[in-house]
Structure formats: structure tokens, C-alpha cells
Design a protein around this motif. Structure first.
Motif, PDB file in Angstrom:
ATOM      1  N   ARG A   1     -26.491 -55.207 -32.507  1.00 47.78           N
ATOM      2  CA  ARG A   1     -26.127 -56.025 -31.346  1.00 47.78           C
ATOM      3  C   ARG A   1     -25.175 -57.147 -31.744  1.00 47.78           C
ATOM      4  O   ARG A   1     -24.251 -57.485 -30.994  1.00 47.78           O
ATOM      5  CB  ARG A   1     -27.377 -56.587 -30.683  1.00 47.78           C
ATOM      6  N   ALA A   2     -25.381 -57.720 -32.934  1.00 44.35           N
ATOM      7  CA  ALA A   2     -24.484 -58.778 -33.406  1.00 44.35           C
ATOM      8  C   ALA A   2     -23.089 -58.204 -33.636  1.00 44.35           C
ATOM      9  O   ALA A   2     -22.078 -58.855 -33.314  1.00 44.35           O
ATOM     10  CB  ALA A   2     -25.018 -59.402 -34.694  1.00 44.35           C
ATOM     11  N   GLY A   3     -23.023 -56.973 -34.163  1.00 46.78           N
ATOM     12  CA  GLY A   3     -21.728 -56.311 -34.363  1.00 46.78           C
ATOM     13  C   GLY A   3     -21.044 -56.024 -33.044  1.00 46.78           C
ATOM     14  O   GLY A   3     -19.826 -56.161 -32.923  1.00 46.78           O
ATOM     15  N   ASP A   4     -21.824 -55.631 -32.050  1.00 46.95           N
ATOM     16  CA  ASP A   4     -21.271 -55.369 -30.721  1.00 46.95           C
ATOM     17  C   ASP A   4     -20.726 -56.645 -30.083  1.00 46.95           C
ATOM     18  O   ASP A   4     -19.834 -56.589 -29.245  1.00 46.95           O
ATOM     19  CB  ASP A   4     -22.341 -54.764 -29.793  1.00 46.95           C
ATOM     20  N   ALA A   5     -21.270 -57.780 -30.492  1.00 43.57           N
ATOM     21  CA  ALA A   5     -20.821 -59.065 -29.952  1.00 43.57           C
ATOM     22  C   ALA A   5     -19.544 -59.536 -30.640  1.00 43.57           C
ATOM     23  O   ALA A   5     -19.036 -60.612 -30.343  1.00 43.57           O
ATOM     24  CB  ALA A   5     -21.922 -60.111 -30.105  1.00 43.57           C
ATOM     25  N   GLY A   6     -19.044 -58.733 -31.578  1.00 44.07           N
ATOM     26  CA  GLY A   6     -17.782 -59.072 -32.219  1.00 44.07           C
ATOM     27  C   GLY A   6     -17.933 -59.834 -33.526  1.00 44.07           C
ATOM     28  O   GLY A   6     -16.945 -60.308 -34.084  1.00 44.07           O
ATOM     29  N   ILE A   7     -19.143 -59.963 -34.034  1.00 51.43           N
ATOM     30  CA  ILE A   7     -19.348 -60.660 -35.300  1.00 51.43           C
ATOM     31  C   ILE A   7     -19.355 -59.607 -36.411  1.00 51.43           C
ATOM     32  O   ILE A   7     -20.306 -58.864 -36.592  1.00 51.43           O
ATOM     33  CB  ILE A   7     -20.684 -61.448 -35.289  1.00 51.43           C
ATOM     34  N   ASP A   8     -18.255 -59.543 -37.160  1.00 52.91           N
ATOM     35  CA  ASP A   8     -18.096 -58.510 -38.190  1.00 52.91           C
ATOM     36  C   ASP A   8     -18.922 -58.782 -39.446  1.00 52.91           C
ATOM     37  O   ASP A   8     -19.097 -57.888 -40.261  1.00 52.91           O
ATOM     38  CB  ASP A   8     -16.624 -58.368 -38.572  1.00 52.91           C
ATOM     39  N   ASP A   9     -19.425 -59.988 -39.605  1.00 55.99           N
ATOM     40  CA  ASP A   9     -20.204 -60.345 -40.804  1.00 55.99           C
ATOM     41  C   ASP A   9     -21.492 -59.523 -40.920  1.00 55.99           C
ATOM     42  O   ASP A   9     -22.067 -59.421 -41.996  1.00 55.99           O
ATOM     43  CB  ASP A   9     -20.573 -61.831 -40.791  1.00 55.99           C
ATOM     44  N   PHE A  10     -21.934 -58.939 -39.834  1.00 58.81           N
ATOM     45  CA  PHE A  10     -23.217 -58.243 -39.834  1.00 58.81           C
ATOM     46  C   PHE A  10     -23.096 -56.725 -40.022  1.00 58.81           C
ATOM     47  O   PHE A  10     -24.105 -56.028 -40.063  1.00 58.81           O
ATOM     48  CB  PHE A  10     -23.979 -58.544 -38.542  1.00 58.81           C
ATOM     49  N   LYS A  11     -21.879 -56.217 -40.179  1.00 58.67           N
ATOM     50  CA  LYS A  11     -21.690 -54.771 -40.341  1.00 58.67           C
ATOM     51  C   LYS A  11     -22.357 -54.256 -41.622  1.00 58.67           C
ATOM     52  O   LYS A  11     -22.998 -53.206 -41.616  1.00 58.67           O
ATOM     53  CB  LYS A  11     -20.199 -54.406 -40.357  1.00 58.67           C
ATOM     54  N   GLU A  12     -22.219 -54.996 -42.712  1.00 59.68           N
ATOM     55  CA  GLU A  12     -22.831 -54.590 -43.986  1.00 59.68           C
ATOM     56  C   GLU A  12     -24.360 -54.650 -43.897  1.00 59.68           C
ATOM     57  O   GLU A  12     -25.048 -53.765 -44.396  1.00 59.68           O
ATOM     58  CB  GLU A  12     -22.325 -55.467 -45.130  1.00 59.68           C
ATOM     59  N   ALA A  13     -24.874 -55.683 -43.243  1.00 55.00           N
ATOM     60  CA  ALA A  13     -26.327 -55.806 -43.066  1.00 55.00           C
ATOM     61  C   ALA A  13     -26.852 -54.670 -42.178  1.00 55.00           C
ATOM     62  O   ALA A  13     -27.942 -54.138 -42.428  1.00 55.00           O
ATOM     63  CB  ALA A  13     -26.673 -57.159 -42.465  1.00 55.00           C
ATOM     64  N   GLU A  14     -26.082 -54.285 -41.179  1.00 59.44           N
ATOM     65  CA  GLU A  14     -26.479 -53.178 -40.316  1.00 59.44           C
ATOM     66  C   GLU A  14     -26.530 -51.878 -41.115  1.00 59.44           C
ATOM     67  O   GLU A  14     -27.487 -51.094 -40.993  1.00 59.44           O
ATOM     68  CB  GLU A  14     -25.484 -53.029 -39.153  1.00 59.44           C
ATOM     69  N   LYS A  15     -25.535 -51.670 -41.956  1.00 57.41           N
ATOM     70  CA  LYS A  15     -25.490 -50.464 -42.783  1.00 57.41           C
ATOM     71  C   LYS A  15     -26.686 -50.415 -43.735  1.00 57.41           C
ATOM     72  O   LYS A  15     -27.355 -49.383 -43.870  1.00 57.41           O
ATOM     73  CB  LYS A  15     -24.182 -50.422 -43.570  1.00 57.41           C
ATOM     74  N   LYS A  16     -26.976 -51.539 -44.397  1.00 55.13           N
ATOM     75  CA  LYS A  16     -28.100 -51.615 -45.335  1.00 55.13           C
ATOM     76  C   LYS A  16     -29.427 -51.398 -44.598  1.00 55.13           C
ATOM     77  O   LYS A  16     -30.306 -50.673 -45.086  1.00 55.13           O
ATOM     78  CB  LYS A  16     -28.093 -52.971 -46.042  1.00 55.13           C
ATOM     79  N   SER A  17     -29.584 -51.985 -43.435  1.00 53.92           N
ATOM     80  CA  SER A  17     -30.805 -51.804 -42.645  1.00 53.92           C
ATOM     81  C   SER A  17     -30.967 -50.345 -42.234  1.00 53.92           C
ATOM     82  O   SER A  17     -32.084 -49.818 -42.241  1.00 53.92           O
ATOM     83  CB  SER A  17     -30.788 -52.689 -41.402  1.00 53.92           C
ATOM     84  N   GLY A  18     -29.870 -49.703 -41.894  1.00 56.00           N
ATOM     85  CA  GLY A  18     -29.903 -48.288 -41.528  1.00 56.00           C
ATOM     86  C   GLY A  18     -30.343 -47.419 -42.701  1.00 56.00           C
ATOM     87  O   GLY A  18     -31.145 -46.491 -42.539  1.00 56.00           O
ATOM     88  N   GLN A  19     -29.844 -47.729 -43.909  1.00 53.00           N
ATOM     89  CA  GLN A  19     -30.243 -46.988 -45.105  1.00 53.00           C
ATOM     90  C   GLN A  19     -31.736 -47.205 -45.400  1.00 53.00           C
ATOM     91  O   GLN A  19     -32.456 -46.262 -45.735  1.00 53.00           O
ATOM     92  CB  GLN A  19     -29.400 -47.409 -46.305  1.00 53.00           C
ATOM     93  N   ASP A  20     -32.179 -48.448 -45.278  1.00 58.79           N
ATOM     94  CA  ASP A  20     -33.594 -48.754 -45.513  1.00 58.79           C
ATOM     95  C   ASP A  20     -34.478 -48.068 -44.477  1.00 58.79           C
ATOM     96  O   ASP A  20     -35.557 -47.562 -44.806  1.00 58.79           O
ATOM     97  CB  ASP A  20     -33.828 -50.268 -45.492  1.00 58.79           C
ATOM     98  N   TYR A  21     -34.018 -48.046 -43.231  1.00 58.03           N
ATOM     99  CA  TYR A  21     -34.772 -47.379 -42.169  1.00 58.03           C
ATOM    100  C   TYR A  21     -34.935 -45.886 -42.495  1.00 58.03           C
ATOM    101  O   TYR A  21     -36.032 -45.325 -42.367  1.00 58.03           O
ATOM    102  CB  TYR A  21     -34.073 -47.562 -40.824  1.00 58.03           C
TER     103      TYR A  21
END
Length: 165
Positions: A91-111
Motif C-alpha cells: 500500500r505504501a508503494g501504491d501511494a508513490g513511496i518507492d522506499d518501501f519496494k525493497e521491504a515489500e519484496k523481502k516481506s513477500g520472500q519471507d511470506y
């Protein structure tokens, strides 16, 4: 007297590693042979560490069913947390904040990691008790542990004559 850990019958030694039970029609490893009609012991630890999550599948398969149930409870919590993080970072990435793309990727891998670990533990539990509990609560685990502690402990002896008083 050496006895079968499953039926309590007298058993004969086959070789240096095995005994044979005529009633069960099977070889029995010397490591589980019992004396004087004793029952098999239930091996379990009532403490499960989060580090167990990272064990390999063969290592996880050596855990007791109680340990597996507790481990599944922990894995499900971690998986749920990772899904929540993944959703927040997405959701943070959808809001235009690119800083969270790496965290989203890592969370997806952990999930995905925790999902696969849950599949492993669920399938081992399913093969042992025939089903996977939908919810594993502290009460469920306490009851399971109580059932283990209150299980039959007496020797496997068949009475052949009625005793007179």
C-alpha cells in the motif's frame, strides 16, 4: 526378559541390531526393545524454540507431534505477520513511496518461506494424526500435553487366570 514395545510379547534376537516379534511379524530395532512388558515411551519437549522453524525437513520430521503442533502455531503467527507487512508495504508503494519496494519484496520472500514451512509441518502432522487442526491455541496445546502425561503407563500384561481372594 526382552519384550516387544508394541504388543508386549517375548522376543528373540535376530542379529546384533534387531530382535524379531512373532506376534507382530516384524523386526524391531534394538534401540526400542523393552524389558518386562514395558510400553513405548513418548518423547517430547514442552519447549519449542523459534530456531526450529529453520530446521531442514528431515530434522523437522524427528520432532514429536506436540513439538510440531507448537511449531505450526509459531509458523502461522510469523506467516500472518509477514502477510500484514507485505500488505502495508504494498500500500505504501501504491501511494508513490518507492522506499518501501525493497521491504515489500523481502516481506513477500519471507511470506513464501513461512508458507512453505507451514505446508511441511502440516503435512507431517497430517501423516501422524490424520488431520491438521484449524486453530492451535494455548488451551489446545495444554490439553494435548495433559493427555500425553495421563496416558496409560502400566505394563502390557495379559491376565490368563482369575485371581481368587
Amino acid at each position: 526378559m526382552k519384550t516387544c514395545p508394541y504388543c508386549g510379547s517375548h522376543i528373540e534376537r535376530m542379529d546384533h541390531q534387531y530382535y524379531y516379534c512373532d506376534f507382530c511379524c516384524m523386526k524391531i530395532d534394538i534401540r526400542i526393545i523393552k524389558e518386562n512388558h514395558e510400553r513405548l515411551e513418548v518423547r517430547f519437549r514442552d519447549l519449542v524454540l523459534t530456531a526450529y522453524i529453520d530446521k531442514t525437513t528431515p530434522e523437522i520430521m524427528t520432532l514429536s507431534t506436540f513439538e510440531l503442533l507448537y511449531l505450526l502455531k509459531m509458523i502461522r503467527k510469523e506467516r500472518n505477520d509477514m502477510y500484514h507487512h507485505l500488505h502495508v508495504f504494498h500500500r505504501a508503494g501504491d501511494a508513490g513511496i518507492d522506499d518501501f519496494k525493497e521491504a515489500e519484496k523481502k516481506s513477500g520472500q519471507d511470506y513464501m518461506y513461512f508458507t512453505k514451512k507451514a505446508f511441511i509441518v502440516e503435512n507431517i502432522i497430517r501423516s501422524r494424526i490424520g488431520y491438521v487442526p484449524a486453530r492451535i491455541t494455548e488451551k489446545f496445546l495444554a490439553n494435548y500435553l495433559e493427555n500425553i502425561k495421563n496416558d496409560k503407563k502400566g505394563p502390557m500384561i495379559i491376565r490368563t487366570k482369575r485371581q481368587s481372594t
